[in-house]
Design a protein around this motif. Structure first.
Motif, PDB file in Angstrom:
ATOM      1  N   ALA A  66       0.849  -1.192   0.000  1.00  0.00           N
ATOM      2  CA  ALA A  66       0.000   0.000   0.000  1.00  0.00           C
ATOM      3  C   ALA A  66       0.884   1.242   0.000  1.00  0.00           C
ATOM      4  CB  ALA A  66      -0.895   0.005   1.236  1.00  0.00           C
ATOM      5  N   THR A  67       0.403   2.290  -0.650  1.00  0.00           N
ATOM      6  CA  THR A  67       1.155   3.544  -0.646  1.00  0.00           C
ATOM      7  C   THR A  67       0.687   4.393   0.524  1.00  0.00           C
ATOM      8  OG1 THR A  67      -0.437   4.584  -2.108  1.00  0.00           O
ATOM      9  CG2 THR A  67       1.448   3.523  -3.150  1.00  0.00           C
ATOM     10  N   PHE A  68       1.608   4.988   1.211  1.00  0.00           N
ATOM     11  CA  PHE A  68       1.320   5.841   2.351  1.00  0.00           C
ATOM     12  C   PHE A  68       1.863   7.240   2.088  1.00  0.00           C
ATOM     13  CE2 PHE A  68       1.481   1.552   4.085  1.00  0.00           C
ATOM     14  CZ  PHE A  68       0.244   1.493   4.716  1.00  0.00           C
ATOM     15  N   ARG A  69       1.274   7.906   1.117  1.00  0.00           N
ATOM     16  CA  ARG A  69       1.697   9.261   0.774  1.00  0.00           C
ATOM     17  C   ARG A  69       0.859  10.272   1.548  1.00  0.00           C
ATOM     18  NH1 ARG A  69       4.852   9.415  -4.042  1.00  0.00           N
ATOM     19  NH2 ARG A  69       4.959   7.357  -4.960  1.00  0.00           N
ATOM     20  N   PRO A  70       1.437  11.400   1.875  1.00  0.00           N
ATOM     21  CA  PRO A  70       0.665  12.424   2.591  1.00  0.00           C
ATOM     22  C   PRO A  70      -0.480  12.942   1.718  1.00  0.00           C
ATOM     23  CG  PRO A  70       3.012  12.967   2.559  1.00  0.00           C
ATOM     24  CD  PRO A  70       2.835  11.771   1.717  1.00  0.00           C
TER      25      PRO A  70
END
Length: 71
Positions: free
Chosen positions: A50-54
């Motif tokens: 999963a991507t955890f970008r702000p």
């Protein structure tokens, strides 16, 4: 003095190694070529990551509605 100790200790190690028990059967047997193994398939290293970008802040009321009980 230390040069004399190294061959002496190596000789003791070899002498004690000769006194060890025989090799276990599971180490002495050759590999069985008739054993069935699963096929090797390519899997991506990043599969399922999963991507955890702000992100921008969201309205807390809307977030509560999304996770709250459905009527």
């Amino acid at each position: 003095m230390t040069f004399v100790k190294v061959p002496f200790l190596a000789g003791i190690g070899l002498a004690l190694g000769a006194c060890s028990a025989t090799i276990p059967d599971h180490l002495a047997r050759p590999a069985d070529p008739n054993v069935r193994v699963p096929a090797v398939a390519y899997r991506s290293v990043t599969a399922g990551a999963a991507t955890f970008r702000p992100t921008d802040p969201k309205d807390w009321r809307e977030l509560n509605r999304q996770v709250g009980p459905k009527s």
